[in-house]
Write an enzyme that holds these catalytic residues in place. Structure first.
Site, PDB file in Angstrom:
ATOM      1  N   ILE A 104       0.851  -1.230  -0.079  1.00 38.63           N
ATOM      2  CA  ILE A 104       0.071  -0.199   0.022  1.00 38.63           C
ATOM      3  C   ILE A 104       0.791   1.048  -0.096  1.00 38.63           C
ATOM      4  CG2 ILE A 104      -0.370  -0.198   2.541  1.00 38.63           C
ATOM      5  CD1 ILE A 104      -2.915   1.112   2.404  1.00 38.63           C
ATOM      6  N   GLU A 138       1.850  -6.421   7.276  1.00 35.83           N
ATOM      7  CA  GLU A 138       3.076  -6.028   8.132  1.00 35.83           C
ATOM      8  C   GLU A 138       3.441  -4.509   8.037  1.00 35.83           C
ATOM      9  OE1 GLU A 138       3.535  -8.833   5.573  1.00 35.83           O
ATOM     10  OE2 GLU A 138       3.222 -10.461   7.090  1.00 35.83           O
ATOM     11  N   ASN A 143       7.612   3.099  11.004  1.00 41.79           N
ATOM     12  CA  ASN A 143       6.399   3.761  10.499  1.00 41.79           C
ATOM     13  C   ASN A 143       5.136   3.898  11.414  1.00 41.79           C
ATOM     14  OD1 ASN A 143       4.514   4.851   8.503  1.00 41.79           O
ATOM     15  ND2 ASN A 143       4.837   3.151   7.041  1.00 41.79           N
ATOM     16  N   TYR A 150      -3.607   2.095  11.472  1.00 40.44           N
ATOM     17  CA  TYR A 150      -4.225   0.782  11.405  1.00 40.44           C
ATOM     18  C   TYR A 150      -4.716   0.427  12.758  1.00 40.44           C
ATOM     19  CZ  TYR A 150      -0.832   0.240   7.375  1.00 40.44           C
ATOM     20  OH  TYR A 150      -0.455   0.362   5.953  1.00 40.44           O
TER      21      TYR A 150
END
EC number: 2.3.1.266
Length: 183
Positions: A104, A138, A143, A150
């Site tokens: 992504i 993952e 990050n 998420y």
């Protein structure tokens, strides 16, 4: 006939209400809300590779994208603005009740505006439509923005893959494994 319609429908996500409101009340929807998803094609790869190169220190190479486009259980999506410019993409593998986000990437200029959330919601909605029970991904521990996104969407950390990602100076960075339950 129904099969042909469903094949055509799967190529583009279209919302007639959104289209109407964007024309009649142009200030009622944000730029992100007006963006649309469609299936990725080989013709999109130059733009995909540009976004990938801007987004990652160790980007995927073109042959990997070709493999994904040809894989049976892979959904390769682009998200484009009203001028048909691709601003984000995602690649998801769905099989045996599980959807796995393989890649992504959001164009750097479009980050922190809600586009990542829109793409992830599309991943979740597509996984539900494909009767998946879970979505896995993952993410690098470094990050923090992606991890926060998420988690805010309901993903939970389920483990760590040691040394999963390439890092600076030949080092390796772990991957945090995350899951979202659809049941």
């Amino acid at each position: 006939m129904k099969r042909v319609f469903n094949q055509i429908k799967s190529l583009v996500t279209y919302d007639a209400d959104r289209e109407f409101y964007s024309k009649v009340f142009p200030d009622s929807l944000s730029q992100i809300e007006l963006m649309r998803f469609r299936k990725m094609s080989k013709a999109d790869l130059p733009r995909i590779l540009e976004i990938e190169g801007q987004g990652y220190n160790y980007p995927w190479k073109e042959p990997i994208f070709h493999d994904c486009l040809n894989a049976a259980h892979y959904d390769c999506w682009v998200c484009e603005n009203t001028e048909n410019k691709i601003n984000a993409f995602c690649i998801v593998s769905t099989a045996v009740g599980e959807a796995t986000v393989l890649n992504i990437c959001i164009e750097p200029d479009m980050r922190q505006q809600g586009l990542g959330r829109k793409v992830m919601q599309h991943v979740i909605d597509t996984a539900k439509a494909r009767k998946a029970e879970s979505v896995f991904l993952e993410v690098r521990p470094s990050n923090a923005g992606a991890i926060a996104l998420y988690e805010s969407m309901g993903f939970n950390e389920i483990g760590v893959r040691p040394g999963y990602y390439k890092a600076e100076n030949g080092e390796r960075e772990d991957a945090i494994m995350m899951a979202y339950s659809l049941i």
